[in-house]
Design a protein around this motif. Structure first.
Motif, PDB file in Angstrom:
ATOM      1  N   UNK A 111     -12.723  -2.919   1.105  1.00  0.00           N
ATOM      2  CA  UNK A 111     -12.239  -2.659  -0.243  1.00  0.00           C
ATOM      3  C   UNK A 111     -10.822  -2.120  -0.112  1.00  0.00           C
ATOM      4  N   UNK A 112      -9.827  -2.968  -0.457  1.00  0.00           N
ATOM      5  CA  UNK A 112      -8.438  -2.573  -0.256  1.00  0.00           C
ATOM      6  C   UNK A 112      -7.916  -1.914  -1.531  1.00  0.00           C
ATOM      7  N   UNK A 113      -7.470  -0.685  -1.417  1.00  0.00           N
ATOM      8  CA  UNK A 113      -6.962   0.057  -2.567  1.00  0.00           C
ATOM      9  C   UNK A 113      -5.480   0.325  -2.340  1.00  0.00           C
ATOM     10  N   UNK A 114      -4.653  -0.203  -3.241  1.00  0.00           N
ATOM     11  CA  UNK A 114      -3.217   0.056  -3.140  1.00  0.00           C
ATOM     12  C   UNK A 114      -2.829   1.000  -4.266  1.00  0.00           C
ATOM     13  N   UNK A 115      -2.195   2.100  -3.908  1.00  0.00           N
ATOM     14  CA  UNK A 115      -1.752   3.074  -4.908  1.00  0.00           C
ATOM     15  C   UNK A 115      -0.244   3.222  -4.767  1.00  0.00           C
ATOM     16  N   UNK A 116       0.413   3.586  -5.841  1.00  0.00           N
ATOM     17  CA  UNK A 116       1.881   3.597  -5.831  1.00  0.00           C
ATOM     18  C   UNK A 116       2.381   4.638  -6.824  1.00  0.00           C
ATOM     19  N   UNK A 117       3.722   4.875  -6.798  1.00  0.00           N
ATOM     20  CA  UNK A 117       4.275   5.917  -7.666  1.00  0.00           C
ATOM     21  C   UNK A 117       5.065   5.340  -8.845  1.00  0.00           C
ATOM     22  N   UNK A 118       4.829   4.068  -9.195  1.00  0.00           N
ATOM     23  CA  UNK A 118       5.433   3.550 -10.429  1.00  0.00           C
ATOM     24  C   UNK A 118       4.676   4.142 -11.609  1.00  0.00           C
ATOM     25  N   UNK A 119       5.317   4.121 -12.789  1.00  0.00           N
ATOM     26  CA  UNK A 119       4.650   4.637 -13.981  1.00  0.00           C
ATOM     27  C   UNK A 119       3.498   3.716 -14.347  1.00  0.00           C
ATOM     28  N   UNK A 120       2.317   4.236 -14.313  1.00  0.00           N
ATOM     29  CA  UNK A 120       1.138   3.439 -14.668  1.00  0.00           C
ATOM     30  C   UNK A 120       0.749   3.792 -16.100  1.00  0.00           C
ATOM     31  N   UNK A 121       0.119   2.915 -16.854  1.00  0.00           N
ATOM     32  CA  UNK A 121      -0.317   1.579 -16.446  1.00  0.00           C
ATOM     33  C   UNK A 121       0.699   0.472 -16.755  1.00  0.00           C
ATOM     34  N   UNK A 122       1.926   0.829 -17.194  1.00  0.00           N
ATOM     35  CA  UNK A 122       2.865  -0.214 -17.625  1.00  0.00           C
ATOM     36  C   UNK A 122       3.518  -0.922 -16.442  1.00  0.00           C
TER      37      UNK A 122
ATOM     38  N   UNK B 297       6.598   8.637 -11.117  1.00  0.00           N
ATOM     39  CA  UNK B 297       7.644   8.563 -12.143  1.00  0.00           C
ATOM     40  C   UNK B 297       8.655   7.450 -11.906  1.00  0.00           C
ATOM     41  N   UNK B 298       8.439   6.545 -10.960  1.00  0.00           N
ATOM     42  CA  UNK B 298       9.406   5.471 -10.712  1.00  0.00           C
ATOM     43  C   UNK B 298       9.399   4.505 -11.901  1.00  0.00           C
ATOM     44  N   UNK B 299      10.590   4.130 -12.355  1.00  0.00           N
ATOM     45  CA  UNK B 299      10.690   3.265 -13.535  1.00  0.00           C
ATOM     46  C   UNK B 299      11.007   1.832 -13.121  1.00  0.00           C
ATOM     47  N   UNK B 300      11.081   0.954 -14.122  1.00  0.00           N
ATOM     48  CA  UNK B 300      11.268  -0.483 -13.904  1.00  0.00           C
ATOM     49  C   UNK B 300      12.463  -0.755 -12.997  1.00  0.00           C
ATOM     50  N   UNK B 301      12.235  -1.527 -11.913  1.00  0.00           N
ATOM     51  CA  UNK B 301      13.319  -1.915 -11.019  1.00  0.00           C
ATOM     52  C   UNK B 301      13.619  -0.891  -9.943  1.00  0.00           C
ATOM     53  N   UNK B 302      13.093   0.325 -10.075  1.00  0.00           N
ATOM     54  CA  UNK B 302      13.348   1.345  -9.050  1.00  0.00           C
ATOM     55  C   UNK B 302      12.489   1.067  -7.817  1.00  0.00           C
ATOM     56  N   UNK B 303      12.941   1.641  -6.683  1.00  0.00           N
ATOM     57  CA  UNK B 303      12.147   1.550  -5.466  1.00  0.00           C
ATOM     58  C   UNK B 303      10.878   2.377  -5.611  1.00  0.00           C
ATOM     59  N   UNK B 304       9.825   1.984  -4.906  1.00  0.00           N
ATOM     60  CA  UNK B 304       8.571   2.719  -5.026  1.00  0.00           C
ATOM     61  C   UNK B 304       7.901   2.847  -3.663  1.00  0.00           C
ATOM     62  N   UNK B 305       6.918   3.756  -3.612  1.00  0.00           N
ATOM     63  CA  UNK B 305       6.171   4.040  -2.380  1.00  0.00           C
ATOM     64  C   UNK B 305       4.765   3.501  -2.558  1.00  0.00           C
ATOM     65  N   UNK B 306       4.236   2.931  -1.482  1.00  0.00           N
ATOM     66  CA  UNK B 306       2.894   2.343  -1.566  1.00  0.00           C
ATOM     67  C   UNK B 306       1.961   3.016  -0.562  1.00  0.00           C
ATOM     68  N   UNK B 307       0.718   3.251  -0.992  1.00  0.00           N
ATOM     69  CA  UNK B 307      -0.331   3.748  -0.091  1.00  0.00           C
ATOM     70  C   UNK B 307      -1.399   2.663  -0.054  1.00  0.00           C
ATOM     71  N   UNK B 308      -1.494   1.973   1.080  1.00  0.00           N
ATOM     72  CA  UNK B 308      -2.370   0.813   1.208  1.00  0.00           C
ATOM     73  C   UNK B 308      -3.536   1.208   2.111  1.00  0.00           C
ATOM     74  N   UNK B 309      -4.702   1.433   1.531  1.00  0.00           N
ATOM     75  CA  UNK B 309      -5.861   1.895   2.300  1.00  0.00           C
ATOM     76  C   UNK B 309      -7.006   0.902   2.139  1.00  0.00           C
ATOM     77  N   UNK B 310      -7.594   0.503   3.255  1.00  0.00           N
ATOM     78  CA  UNK B 310      -8.769  -0.368   3.184  1.00  0.00           C
ATOM     79  C   UNK B 310      -9.991   0.434   3.623  1.00  0.00           C
ATOM     80  N   UNK B 311     -10.945   0.526   2.736  1.00  0.00           N
ATOM     81  CA  UNK B 311     -12.203   1.216   3.030  1.00  0.00           C
ATOM     82  C   UNK B 311     -13.204   0.170   3.503  1.00  0.00           C
TER      83      UNK B 311
END
Ligand SMILES: *[C@@H]1O[C@H](CO)[C@@H](O)[C@H](O)[C@H]1NC(C)=O
Length: 317
Positions: free
Chosen positions: A189-200, A164-178
């Motif tokens: 295969x590097x997959x980065x996932x985050x808590x910003x509002x997707x897909x915008x 639910x993080x919106x534009x300009x807010x701080x966010x959390x990243x999960x950076x996993x390489x398989x």
């Protein structure tokens, strides 16, 4: 009979070769335990493979290693799994009894020990298992849900949260390489996932802030920077499997080409047919003239013979 024997032998060899390849190809990849139900296992050896992030236990694919043992977690038993995640789970035969799927509001953890109630925000979850986290209320979930989370809930760094993080807010990243080493070479295969509002929005890994995701055709470095979540050759592209829509001129050109080729074929056939008819007509005419001249020469012969006969008759009279 001979051919049959030969093909049987060849099939058998092919099957053997295939099984050998399969065994060699999957052995380094699976590395799962082979202890069946009832066997003794060591829960201390239950771990996540650092390259593939697959859960590895000493038990086989149909069992899990219990850890609630008095012996300080060093002795467990392989017990049949209590739940499954997939309709057709890996490792089960056609006739094996399958453990149940989990109901709504529960999930089957990676080791399959049994269904668990979904976890609230802030609680633990397993890698890339967003569905283990409780989503927000329906009216919020509708806004947050995308194909990169589960009804707005997301599991990042083994913690449940909402995307639910919106534009300009701080966010959390999960950076996993398989890393896949099954083919001999290491494929990452590097997959980065985050808590910003997707897909915008996407989370910039340096600034750890939500930025607007890019539109089709704009430059990108990672999939998450694109609204389409597909960065191909440094440009945001349609996601794989997108339905292609045809322009009206595609239809026009296709219809024209079909019509022209049909017309050309018909014209050619008509011309060939006319030529053949003309040739046959000429043959018939020649035959007719030949018959006519034959008839005329026969008449002349007859006439000559008749006049000769008349001459001889008058001589004897
Ligand atoms: C965003 O999600 C977090 C949980 O990840 C929650 O605690 C917080 O209240 C949410 N913020 C808003 C504005 O909904």
């Amino acid at each position: 009979m001979r051919a049959f024997d030969l093909s049987t032998v060849m099939t058998r060899q092919l099957v053997t070769l295939f099984l050998t390849l399969l065994a060699f190809g999957t052995l380094p990849l699976v590395r799962c335990g082979a202890i069946g139900a009832g066997g003794t296992c060591s829960p201390n050896n239950t771990h996540v493979d650092p390259s593939t992030h697959k859960l590895i236990t000493e038990c086989d694919d149909k069992t899990f290693c219990t850890s609630d043992n008095a012996a300080n977690g060093t002795i467990g038993t392989c017990q049949p799994r209590g739940c499954r995640r997939d309709e057709f789970p890996f490792g089960y035969g056609m006739t094996d009894a399958l453990p149940p799927l989990c109901d709504r509001g529960t999930f089957c953890p990676d080791d399959g020990h049994g269904c668990e109630a979904i976890h609230d925000v802030g609680a633990a979850c397993e890698l890339a298992r967003d569905e283990q986290c409780a989503p927000p209320k329906d009216e919020i979930a509708v806004v947050l849900a995308s194909n990169q989370n589960s009804n707005g809930a997301i599991c990042l760094n083994s913690v449940c949260m909402w995307a639910n993080a919106t534009l300009g807010q701080g966010c959390v990243i999960d950076d996993t390489t398989y890393v896949d080493t099954s083919s001999g070479t290491q494929l990452g295969n590097r997959i980065i996932r985050h808590n910003c509002r997707t897909p915008l929005l996407y989370c910039d890994p340096m600034a750890l802030q939500c930025f607007p995701a890019r539109l089709l055709g704009e430059a990108c470095e990672m999939d998450m920077e694109c609204r389409s979540h597909n960065c191909a050759a440094s440009v945001c592209a349609d996601p794989p499997g997108t339905v292609r829509t045809l322009q009206p001129w595609h239809y026009v050109v296709t219809i024209l080409v079909v019509a022209i080729s049909m017309g050309a074929t018909a014209t050619m056939l008509v011309m060939i047919h006319q030529r053949l008819r003309l040739r046959r007509h000429r043959e018939l005419r020649e035959y007719y003239y030949e018959q006519l001249s034959l008839r005329q020469s026969m008449f002349a012969l007859h006439r000559r013979a008749a006049s000769k006969m008349t001459g001889e008759k008058s001589y004897y009279d």
